[in-house]
Scaffold this active site. Structure first.
Site, mmCIF file in Angstrom:
data_model
loop_
_atom_site.group_PDB
_atom_site.id
_atom_site.type_symbol
_atom_site.label_atom_id
_atom_site.label_comp_id
_atom_site.label_asym_id
_atom_site.label_seq_id
_atom_site.Cartn_x
_atom_site.Cartn_y
_atom_site.Cartn_z
ATOM 1 N N ASN A 1 23.790 68.262 2.422
ATOM 2 C CA ASN A 1 22.513 68.538 3.082
ATOM 3 C C ASN A 1 22.379 67.555 4.238
ATOM 4 O OD1 ASN A 1 19.884 68.892 3.865
ATOM 5 N ND2 ASN A 1 18.965 68.122 1.956
ATOM 6 N N TRP A 2 22.631 68.063 5.447
ATOM 7 C CA TRP A 2 22.636 67.157 6.609
ATOM 8 C C TRP A 2 21.229 66.760 7.046
ATOM 9 C CZ3 TRP A 2 26.694 69.549 10.527
ATOM 10 C CH2 TRP A 2 27.941 69.635 9.884
ATOM 11 N N LYS A 3 20.223 67.465 6.552
ATOM 12 C CA LYS A 3 18.838 67.211 6.970
ATOM 13 C C LYS A 3 18.740 67.286 8.511
ATOM 14 C CE LYS A 3 18.209 64.713 2.721
ATOM 15 N NZ LYS A 3 17.464 63.751 1.944
ATOM 16 N N GLU B 1 11.373 67.068 0.445
ATOM 17 C CA GLU B 1 10.853 66.711 1.775
ATOM 18 C C GLU B 1 10.004 67.841 2.342
ATOM 19 O OE1 GLU B 1 14.662 65.589 3.357
ATOM 20 O OE2 GLU B 1 14.655 63.860 2.010
ATOM 21 N N GLY C 1 23.131 64.151 0.313
ATOM 22 C CA GLY C 1 22.471 63.941 1.600
ATOM 23 C C GLY C 1 23.249 62.938 2.442
ATOM 24 N N GLY C 2 22.851 61.670 2.363
ATOM 25 C CA GLY C 2 23.436 60.626 3.204
ATOM 26 C C GLY C 2 24.961 60.611 3.203
HETATM 27 P P1 PGA Z 1 20.574 61.650 -0.566
HETATM 28 O O1 PGA Z 1 19.801 63.032 -0.342
HETATM 29 O O2 PGA Z 1 21.944 61.970 -1.101
HETATM 30 O O3 PGA Z 1 20.602 60.993 0.769
HETATM 31 O O4 PGA Z 1 19.782 60.868 -1.579
HETATM 32 C C1 PGA Z 1 19.944 64.110 -1.230
HETATM 33 C C2 PGA Z 1 19.038 65.244 -0.844
HETATM 34 O O5 PGA Z 1 17.909 64.996 -0.402
HETATM 35 O O6 PGA Z 1 19.422 66.430 -0.970
#
Ligand code: PGA
Length: 261
Positions: A9-11, A97, A234-235
């Site tokens: 998930n690149w956001k 989010e 994510g990160g």
């Molecule tokens: P994160 O994010 O790995 O940076 O904690 C995960 C996500 O929000 O899907």
């Protein structure tokens, strides 16, 4: 048998050149992982390009959000058929989010799930408790209601296609991960919740993945659990190396025999 599903998930990250480079790096790094389903979820603007690069490769493409109507006067929104038309197969729905910053409700999330299924997209339905809810001892109540409302009115034969992502809000982007034991207990609870409205075969087949500070250091502990069917990353998905390492860990733990739900 539930195959591992690892999604990035690149956001709201990357510009176009960086996004292209990241997809190319991931394509090079995931060779030789035939037992893992792998997806990246870039921002809307790069979905088309990412999908074109991923044609005829094992990499699948997901979006991070969608609207719950197919077309019309909804300025700024993106519909399921639009996503489908650029080669998207998955959509993250109800990420915390979006629930927190954009005030998405369970009812909107449920409409999005329905509309994705109608258009042949696989929803990745995110559920998870906040730190306040956890400290108040409400984790199981919150998850129960997010799962029940999120999947309301969906036929058994469609529930089996949905991926549930358990993402405790307190673990997202914080570096604090739930332990493998905690995650396994919660995933078993989510599977039992699904069993309340879907048949045993369907609830045993639904993939329940974990998200929240997953990295190559904690992936073994998480993915080795019976009810942890993958990760939403994510990160650690913003660089090809760390993301592909997680994919390789999943491949090394891949299930090649049926396991009980
Ligand atoms: P994160 O994010 O790995 O940076 O904690 C995960 C996500 O929000 O899907």
């Amino acid at each position: 048998m539930r195959r591992f599903f690892i999604a990035g998930n690149w956001k709201m990250n990357k510009a176009k050149d960086e996004a292209c480079g990241l997809v190319e790096g991931i394509l090079a790094g995931i060779e030789g992982c035939p037992h893992v389903d792998i997806a990246v979820c870039p921002p809307f603007t790069f979905l088309d390009t990412a999908a074109q690069k991923a044609v005829n490769t094992p990499l699948m493409i997901g979006a991070q959000n969608v609207y719950y109507r197919e077309s019309g006067a909804y300025t700024g929104e993106i519909s399921p058929p639009m996503l489908k038309s650029v080669g998207c197969g998955y959509v993250i729905i109800g990420h915390s989010e979006r629930r927190i910053y954009f005030k998405e409700t369970d009812s909107e999330i449920n409409r999005k799930v329905h509309m994705c299924l109608k258009n042949g997209l696989i929803p990745i339905l995110c559920v998870g408790e906040t730190i306040g809810q956890k400290n108040d001892g409400r984790t199981f109540d919150v998850l129960n209601s997010q799962v029940i409302y999120g999947l309301e009115g969906i036929d058994d034969h469609l529930v089996r296609n949905i991926i549930i992502a358990y993402e405790p809000v307190w673990a997202i982007g914080t570096g604090v991960t739930a332990s493998g034991d905690q995650v396994e207990e919660i995933h078993r609870f989510i599977r039992n919740t699904i069993r309340e409205f879907a048949c045993d075969e369907v609830s045993a087949g639904v993939r329940i993945i974990y998200g929240g500070s997953v990295n190559s250091g904690n992936a073994v502990d998480l993915l080795a659990r019976d009810n942890v069917d993958g990760a939403l990353v994510g990160g650690a998905s913003l660089k090809a190396g760390p993301f592909c390492e997680i994919v390789k860990i999943a491949e090394s733990l891949a299930r090649t025999i049926s396991i009980p739900g």
